[in-house]
Design a protein around this motif. Structure first.
Motif, PDB file in Angstrom:
ATOM      1  N   ARG A  42       6.400  19.689  10.970  1.00  0.00           N
ATOM      2  CA  ARG A  42       7.113  19.693   9.893  1.00  0.00           C
ATOM      3  C   ARG A  42       8.609  19.418  10.133  1.00  0.00           C
ATOM      4  NH1 ARG A  42       5.652  24.996   5.986  1.00  0.00           N
ATOM      5  NH2 ARG A  42       3.489  24.749   6.110  1.00  0.00           N
ATOM      6  N   ASN A  43       8.948  19.528  11.333  1.00  0.00           N
ATOM      7  CA  ASN A  43      10.409  18.803  11.889  1.00  0.00           C
ATOM      8  C   ASN A  43      10.549  17.924  12.503  1.00  0.00           C
ATOM      9  OD1 ASN A  43      11.942  21.395  10.342  1.00  0.00           O
ATOM     10  ND2 ASN A  43      10.913  22.524  11.893  1.00  0.00           N
ATOM     11  N   GLY A  44       9.345  17.126  12.395  1.00  0.00           N
ATOM     12  CA  GLY A  44       9.108  15.765  13.320  1.00  0.00           C
ATOM     13  C   GLY A  44       9.086  16.279  14.731  1.00  0.00           C
ATOM     14  N   GLU A  45       8.165  17.109  15.098  1.00  0.00           N
ATOM     15  CA  GLU A  45       7.987  17.558  16.598  1.00  0.00           C
ATOM     16  C   GLU A  45       7.202  16.568  17.374  1.00  0.00           C
ATOM     17  OE1 GLU A  45       8.694  21.661  14.316  1.00  0.00           O
ATOM     18  OE2 GLU A  45       7.675  19.457  13.779  1.00  0.00           O
ATOM     19  N   ALA A  46       6.115  15.816  16.540  1.00  0.00           N
ATOM     20  CA  ALA A  46       5.383  14.906  17.007  1.00  0.00           C
ATOM     21  C   ALA A  46       5.383  13.618  16.750  1.00  0.00           C
ATOM     22  CB  ALA A  46       3.908  15.456  16.704  1.00  0.00           C
ATOM     23  N   PHE A  47       5.925  13.259  15.441  1.00  0.00           N
ATOM     24  CA  PHE A  47       6.286  12.036  14.929  1.00  0.00           C
ATOM     25  C   PHE A  47       7.332  12.035  13.798  1.00  0.00           C
ATOM     26  CE2 PHE A  47       1.910  13.552  13.982  1.00  0.00           C
ATOM     27  CZ  PHE A  47       1.817  13.678  12.575  1.00  0.00           C
ATOM     28  N   ASP A  48       7.394  10.921  13.118  1.00  0.00           N
ATOM     29  CA  ASP A  48       8.511  11.208  12.263  1.00  0.00           C
ATOM     30  C   ASP A  48       8.337  12.089  11.043  1.00  0.00           C
ATOM     31  OD1 ASP A  48      10.717   8.969  11.090  1.00  0.00           O
ATOM     32  OD2 ASP A  48       9.624   9.913   9.406  1.00  0.00           O
ATOM     33  N   ARG A  49       9.458  12.995  10.931  1.00  0.00           N
ATOM     34  CA  ARG A  49       9.152  13.865   9.929  1.00  0.00           C
ATOM     35  C   ARG A  49       8.802  13.629   8.500  1.00  0.00           C
ATOM     36  NH1 ARG A  49      12.795  16.874   6.425  1.00  0.00           N
ATOM     37  NH2 ARG A  49      14.542  15.478   6.937  1.00  0.00           N
ATOM     38  N   GLY A  50       9.177  12.416   8.211  1.00  0.00           N
ATOM     39  CA  GLY A  50       8.896  11.699   6.877  1.00  0.00           C
ATOM     40  C   GLY A  50       7.330  11.869   6.523  1.00  0.00           C
ATOM     41  N   GLU A  51       6.733  11.640   7.754  1.00  0.00           N
ATOM     42  CA  GLU A  51       5.084  11.697   7.580  1.00  0.00           C
ATOM     43  C   GLU A  51       4.306  12.991   7.068  1.00  0.00           C
ATOM     44  OE1 GLU A  51       3.317   9.022   8.067  1.00  0.00           O
ATOM     45  OE2 GLU A  51       4.731   7.668   8.921  1.00  0.00           O
ATOM     46  N   THR A  52       5.176  14.095   7.020  1.00  0.00           N
ATOM     47  CA  THR A  52       4.625  15.425   6.734  1.00  0.00           C
ATOM     48  C   THR A  52       5.325  15.820   5.418  1.00  0.00           C
ATOM     49  OG1 THR A  52       4.045  15.946   9.182  1.00  0.00           O
ATOM     50  CG2 THR A  52       4.256  17.692   7.577  1.00  0.00           C
ATOM     51  N   PHE A  53       4.828  16.121   4.561  1.00  0.00           N
ATOM     52  CA  PHE A  53       5.173  16.571   3.166  1.00  0.00           C
ATOM     53  C   PHE A  53       6.261  15.382   2.834  1.00  0.00           C
ATOM     54  CE2 PHE A  53       4.096  20.907   4.978  1.00  0.00           C
ATOM     55  CZ  PHE A  53       2.948  20.980   4.126  1.00  0.00           C
ATOM     56  N   SER A  54       6.182  14.115   3.050  1.00  0.00           N
ATOM     57  CA  SER A  54       7.183  13.378   2.700  1.00  0.00           C
ATOM     58  C   SER A  54       8.632  13.264   3.264  1.00  0.00           C
ATOM     59  CB  SER A  54       7.275  12.812   1.510  1.00  0.00           C
ATOM     60  OG  SER A  54       6.078  12.352   1.037  1.00  0.00           O
ATOM     61  N   PHE A  79       0.932  -1.131  -0.054  1.00  0.00           N
ATOM     62  CA  PHE A  79      -0.078  -0.084  -0.181  1.00  0.00           C
ATOM     63  C   PHE A  79       0.835   1.278   0.027  1.00  0.00           C
ATOM     64  CE2 PHE A  79      -3.531  -2.261   2.736  1.00  0.00           C
ATOM     65  CZ  PHE A  79      -3.844  -3.110   1.631  1.00  0.00           C
ATOM     66  N   ALA A  80       0.799   2.032  -1.127  1.00  0.00           N
ATOM     67  CA  ALA A  80       1.470   3.444  -0.938  1.00  0.00           C
ATOM     68  C   ALA A  80       0.766   4.527  -0.246  1.00  0.00           C
ATOM     69  CB  ALA A  80       1.826   3.602  -2.558  1.00  0.00           C
ATOM     70  N   ARG A  81       1.239   4.790   0.608  1.00  0.00           N
ATOM     71  CA  ARG A  81       0.709   5.738   1.558  1.00  0.00           C
ATOM     72  C   ARG A  81       1.434   7.263   1.408  1.00  0.00           C
ATOM     73  NH1 ARG A  81       3.110   6.676   6.546  1.00  0.00           N
ATOM     74  NH2 ARG A  81       5.057   5.303   7.092  1.00  0.00           N
ATOM     75  N   VAL A  82       0.680   8.274   1.895  1.00  0.00           N
ATOM     76  CA  VAL A  82       1.327   9.496   1.544  1.00  0.00           C
ATOM     77  C   VAL A  82       1.614  10.014   0.110  1.00  0.00           C
ATOM     78  CG1 VAL A  82       2.602  11.311   2.689  1.00  0.00           C
ATOM     79  CG2 VAL A  82       2.141   9.538   3.918  1.00  0.00           C
ATOM     80  N   PRO A  83       0.693   9.564  -0.702  1.00  0.00           N
ATOM     81  CA  PRO A  83       0.968   9.507  -1.818  1.00  0.00           C
ATOM     82  C   PRO A  83       1.057  10.779  -2.702  1.00  0.00           C
ATOM     83  CG  PRO A  83      -1.244   8.911  -1.785  1.00  0.00           C
ATOM     84  CD  PRO A  83      -0.531   8.836  -0.621  1.00  0.00           C
ATOM     85  N   LEU A  84       0.335  11.873  -2.269  1.00  0.00           N
ATOM     86  CA  LEU A  84       0.570  13.356  -2.577  1.00  0.00           C
ATOM     87  C   LEU A  84       1.323  14.147  -1.692  1.00  0.00           C
ATOM     88  CD1 LEU A  84      -3.457  13.679  -3.554  1.00  0.00           C
ATOM     89  CD2 LEU A  84      -1.279  13.101  -5.136  1.00  0.00           C
ATOM     90  N   ALA A  85       2.350  13.550  -1.052  1.00  0.00           N
ATOM     91  CA  ALA A  85       3.252  14.290  -0.034  1.00  0.00           C
ATOM     92  C   ALA A  85       2.336  15.313   0.751  1.00  0.00           C
ATOM     93  CB  ALA A  85       4.214  15.195  -0.897  1.00  0.00           C
ATOM     94  N   SER A  86       1.494  14.935   1.537  1.00  0.00           N
ATOM     95  CA  SER A  86       0.583  15.598   2.429  1.00  0.00           C
ATOM     96  C   SER A  86       0.026  17.066   1.789  1.00  0.00           C
ATOM     97  CB  SER A  86       1.391  16.042   3.450  1.00  0.00           C
ATOM     98  OG  SER A  86       2.168  15.138   4.239  1.00  0.00           O
TER      99      SER A  86
END
Length: 328
Positions: free
Chosen positions: A228-240, A198-205
């Motif tokens: 944006r800088n990983g303050e809450a969870f992995d930074r890669g989840e936001t805007f890839s 499953f390809a997630r975050v396909p539109l880069a947030s």
């Protein structure tokens, strides 16, 4: 909408699914009425995969899906939920007792006896690598609490570890024109092992929506503001994990390579879906218009994407590879 086999489960799922993080939390407010309309519009457009998690709105997303599916018998939808982020992300918390409690809660939220598919929700690598993890998941299958299991991951190394396990049905990983590393090893390995992807975050947030500018603002309860800088969870989840301003420039360059009549999000979703080894792409949607547009990308002919596909590689190599490729 094309359907693809969900590994060895006997189920098939649509090439474009629906991610439902935004129906729970962290994307601004979505009313219950709007959420239910998004679910309905997706199913009407041929979507047969909903991806959710027990922490999306502390169960709100699961409960809304449960209400919708109960009102639509014979819906044909596979619900993939996730578990493991209701506690600190420490290996000692991934116990058979917690697995049982989390799945029982999701079963109640969704109103089902057996969960279609449960994915570990981006756990630490030590959990993905441990034999005990899969023993506990196999026990849940044997007991009838879940029909199948998979792993949602942050990194390619984690994906490859999960793919090596014979009981794993799917891996869920970020794949989009701003995140190409999974194409190197993960997709070929999954295809060879018969594991769904499953390809997630396909539109880069939303960076690949073509709608954002340097002056776009996001609500305070939207992760695109607070993570944006990983303050809450992995930074890669936001805007890839891509720097916002860099992403805007990259998105503009991709938009310049679009085929006539195709939008940037539609081309991006169709391009991901056309990668060998991808089973389903799971964009989110906050409105029925977005839901229908996303689903329509599932019918785009990959032969129409040759110029765009070349631009994806070129833009990634010039603007993103050096920063993104080594990290995930």
């Amino acid at each position: 909408m094309h359907q693809r086999p969900l590994a060895a489960t006997g189920r098939s799922v649509s090439t474009i699914g629906l991610g439902t993080w935004q129906l729970g939390a962290d994307w601004g407010d979505v009313s219950e009425a709007d959420a239910l309309e998004v679910l309905a519009a997706s199913v009407e457009a041929g979507v047969t995969l909903f991806d959710t998690a027990d922490v999306y709105g502390d169960g709100r997303s699961e409960s809304l899906i449960g209400r919708f599916l109960a009102a639509h018998p014979g819906h044909g939808v596979t619900v993939a939920t996730k578990m493991g982020r209701r506690v600190a992300q420490e290996p000692e918390n991934y116990t058979p007792e917690n697995f049982r409690a989390w799945t029982d809660r999701s079963r109640a939220n969704l109103g089902v006896d057996t969960l279609d598919l449960v994915q570990l929700h981006c756990p630490p690598s030590a959990v993905i690598d441990a034999d005990e993890t899969y023993d506990a998941l196999d026990a849940l299958v044997a007991d009838g609490a879940i029909a199948a299991y998979g792993v949602s991951v942050e990194t390619c190394d984690q994906a490859l570890s999960a793919i090596s396990r014979p009981g794993v049905t799917n891996v869920q990983i970020i794949i989009n024109p701003f995140r190409l590393k999974p194409l190197d090893e993960v997709l070929p390995a999954a295809e060879a092992a018969g594991v769904a992807v499953f390809a997630r975050v396909p539109l880069a947030s939303g960076l690949l929506s073509g709608k954002y500018t340097s002056s776009t603002s996001f609500a305070g309860n939207d992760h695109r503001s607070f993570n944006r800088n990983g303050e809450a969870f992995d930074r890669g989840e936001t805007f890839s994990g891509v720097d916002y301003d860099t992403g805007l420039v990259a998105a503009d360059e991709l938009a310049a390579a679009l085929p006539d009549g195709l939008s940037l999000p539609a081309a991006s979703l169709a391009w991901i879906a056309s990668r060998p080894g991808v089973t389903s792409v799971i964009p989110g949607a906050r409105t029925t218009t977005q839901a229908r547009s996303n689903a329509a990308a599932g019918s785009i002919d990959p032969a129409d994407l040759d110029t765009f596909a070349a631009a994806v590689v070129d833009v990634y190599d010039r603007r993103l590879r050096a920063d993104i490729h080594p990290q995930w």
